[in-house]
Design a protein around this motif. Structure first.
Motif, mmCIF file in Angstrom:
data_model
loop_
_atom_site.group_PDB
_atom_site.id
_atom_site.type_symbol
_atom_site.label_atom_id
_atom_site.label_comp_id
_atom_site.label_asym_id
_atom_site.label_seq_id
_atom_site.Cartn_x
_atom_site.Cartn_y
_atom_site.Cartn_z
ATOM 1 N N ALA A 5 0.830 -1.200 0.000
ATOM 2 C CA ALA A 5 0.000 0.000 0.000
ATOM 3 C C ALA A 5 0.865 1.250 0.000
ATOM 4 N N ALA A 6 0.382 2.281 -0.675
ATOM 5 C CA ALA A 6 1.018 3.589 -0.609
ATOM 6 C C ALA A 6 0.775 4.154 0.784
ATOM 7 N N LEU A 7 1.747 4.915 1.293
ATOM 8 C CA LEU A 7 1.689 5.424 2.660
ATOM 9 C C LEU A 7 1.942 6.924 2.712
ATOM 10 N N ALA A 8 1.024 7.639 3.337
ATOM 11 C CA ALA A 8 1.206 9.059 3.670
ATOM 12 C C ALA A 8 0.314 9.326 4.878
ATOM 13 N N ILE A 9 0.877 9.926 5.908
ATOM 14 C CA ILE A 9 0.138 10.170 7.140
ATOM 15 C C ILE A 9 0.071 11.672 7.394
ATOM 16 N N GLY A 10 -1.147 12.173 7.575
ATOM 17 C CA GLY A 10 -1.334 13.589 7.857
ATOM 18 C C GLY A 10 -2.770 13.992 7.621
ATOM 19 N N SER A 86 -5.253 8.223 12.540
ATOM 20 C CA SER A 86 -6.353 7.359 12.985
ATOM 21 C C SER A 86 -6.876 6.501 11.830
ATOM 22 N N TYR A 87 -6.950 7.076 10.639
ATOM 23 C CA TYR A 87 -7.404 6.329 9.457
ATOM 24 C C TYR A 87 -6.403 5.227 9.122
ATOM 25 N N VAL A 88 -5.119 5.578 9.123
ATOM 26 C CA VAL A 88 -4.079 4.599 8.803
ATOM 27 C C VAL A 88 -4.113 3.460 9.821
ATOM 28 N N ALA A 89 -4.299 3.766 11.087
ATOM 29 C CA ALA A 89 -4.395 2.734 12.122
ATOM 30 C C ALA A 89 -5.586 1.818 11.867
ATOM 31 N N ASN A 104 3.906 -4.155 2.910
ATOM 32 C CA ASN A 104 4.959 -3.591 2.082
ATOM 33 C C ASN A 104 4.497 -2.193 1.674
ATOM 34 N N VAL A 105 4.986 -1.183 2.385
ATOM 35 C CA VAL A 105 4.505 0.179 2.159
ATOM 36 C C VAL A 105 5.419 0.952 1.216
ATOM 37 N N THR A 106 4.813 1.873 0.493
ATOM 38 C CA THR A 106 5.541 2.801 -0.365
ATOM 39 C C THR A 106 5.315 4.194 0.212
ATOM 40 N N PRO A 107 6.275 4.702 0.992
ATOM 41 C CA PRO A 107 6.098 6.023 1.605
ATOM 42 C C PRO A 107 6.145 7.128 0.555
ATOM 43 N N LEU A 108 5.119 7.964 0.562
ATOM 44 C CA LEU A 108 5.018 9.060 -0.397
ATOM 45 C C LEU A 108 5.550 10.333 0.252
ATOM 46 N N ALA A 109 6.829 10.513 0.150
ATOM 47 C CA ALA A 109 7.490 11.701 0.688
ATOM 48 C C ALA A 109 8.676 12.020 -0.213
ATOM 49 N N PRO A 110 8.986 13.311 -0.385
ATOM 50 C CA PRO A 110 10.038 13.694 -1.326
ATOM 51 C C PRO A 110 11.463 13.403 -0.861
ATOM 52 N N ARG A 117 10.706 8.624 8.388
ATOM 53 C CA ARG A 117 9.752 9.020 9.435
ATOM 54 C C ARG A 117 8.384 8.371 9.217
ATOM 55 N N LEU A 118 7.947 8.312 7.957
ATOM 56 C CA LEU A 118 6.672 7.669 7.669
ATOM 57 C C LEU A 118 6.704 6.187 8.049
ATOM 58 N N ILE A 119 7.792 5.533 7.729
ATOM 59 C CA ILE A 119 7.906 4.110 8.080
ATOM 60 C C ILE A 119 7.919 3.937 9.593
ATOM 61 N N GLU A 120 8.601 4.816 10.293
ATOM 62 C CA GLU A 120 8.598 4.758 11.758
ATOM 63 C C GLU A 120 7.189 4.985 12.315
ATOM 64 N N GLN A 121 6.464 5.929 11.713
ATOM 65 C CA GLN A 121 5.091 6.210 12.166
ATOM 66 C C GLN A 121 4.184 4.992 11.938
ATOM 67 N N VAL A 122 4.276 4.395 10.785
ATOM 68 C CA VAL A 122 3.390 3.263 10.486
ATOM 69 C C VAL A 122 3.758 2.073 11.355
ATOM 70 N N ARG A 123 5.016 1.918 11.630
ATOM 71 C CA ARG A 123 5.432 0.829 12.527
ATOM 72 C C ARG A 123 4.842 1.032 13.926
ATOM 73 N N ALA A 124 4.880 2.262 14.437
ATOM 74 C CA ALA A 124 4.313 2.565 15.746
ATOM 75 C C ALA A 124 2.794 2.325 15.737
ATOM 76 N N LEU A 125 2.124 2.684 14.653
ATOM 77 C CA LEU A 125 0.685 2.474 14.570
ATOM 78 C C LEU A 125 0.340 0.984 14.497
ATOM 79 N N ALA A 126 1.239 0.193 13.954
ATOM 80 C CA ALA A 126 0.996 -1.247 13.816
ATOM 81 C C ALA A 126 1.262 -2.007 15.104
ATOM 82 N N ASP A 127 2.065 -1.442 15.981
ATOM 83 C CA ASP A 127 2.409 -2.150 17.245
ATOM 84 C C ASP A 127 1.281 -2.134 18.246
#
Length: 127
Positions: A5-10, A86-89, A104-110, A117-127
């Motif tokens: 999945a594509a990943l962007a949190i905000g 909250s949506y990503v969680a 398998n995430v694809t972080p959408l950040a430049p 940071r996005l990968i760290e955020q999604v990992r925290a949300l998954a724990d």
């Protein structure tokens, strides 16, 4: 089971979902042959039968931009991890409930640091 999945949190990232349209159009419309496309069949099973047919017709006729525009916003939303934390969680929980053990995430950040940071955020949300 693995899912991607594509990943962007905000709070202001919904517009990033449109970045998923080209890939979904390729998979639904251009992978395999007419009548023999796993992703097209999957989109149909998810309730997007008419859309899957239209996407495939446009894609195989060489109208790729049109095929991308035909990808339903709801399908992009349902197959991405893009939105507020909250949506990503909630989506991660839905993947887990469906039996997914690896995302398998694809972080959408430049920048690389922002992608980390996005990968760290999604990992925290998954724990």
């Amino acid at each position: 089971m693995i899912a991607g999945a594509a990943l962007a949190i905000g709070d202001d990232v919904a517009h990033l979902r449109d970045l998923g349209r080209p890939q979904l159009a390729l998979y639904i419309g251009g992978m395999g042959a007419r009548g023999r496309n796993f992703y097209n069949e999957l989109a149909r099973r998810l309730g997007y039968e008419a859309e899957a047919k239209a996407i495939q017709d446009a894609y195989l006729d060489g109208r790729k931009t049109e095929a991308e525009a035909l990808v339903p916003a709801e399908l992009v939303e349902r197959t991405s991890l893009i939105g507020p934390a909250s949506y990503v969680a909630e989506r991660i929980a839905a993947y887990r409930e469906a039996g997914v053990t690896t995302l398998n995430v694809t972080p959408l950040a430049p920048a690389p640091q922002a992608r980390v940071r996005l990968i760290e955020q999604v990992r925290a949300l998954a724990d």
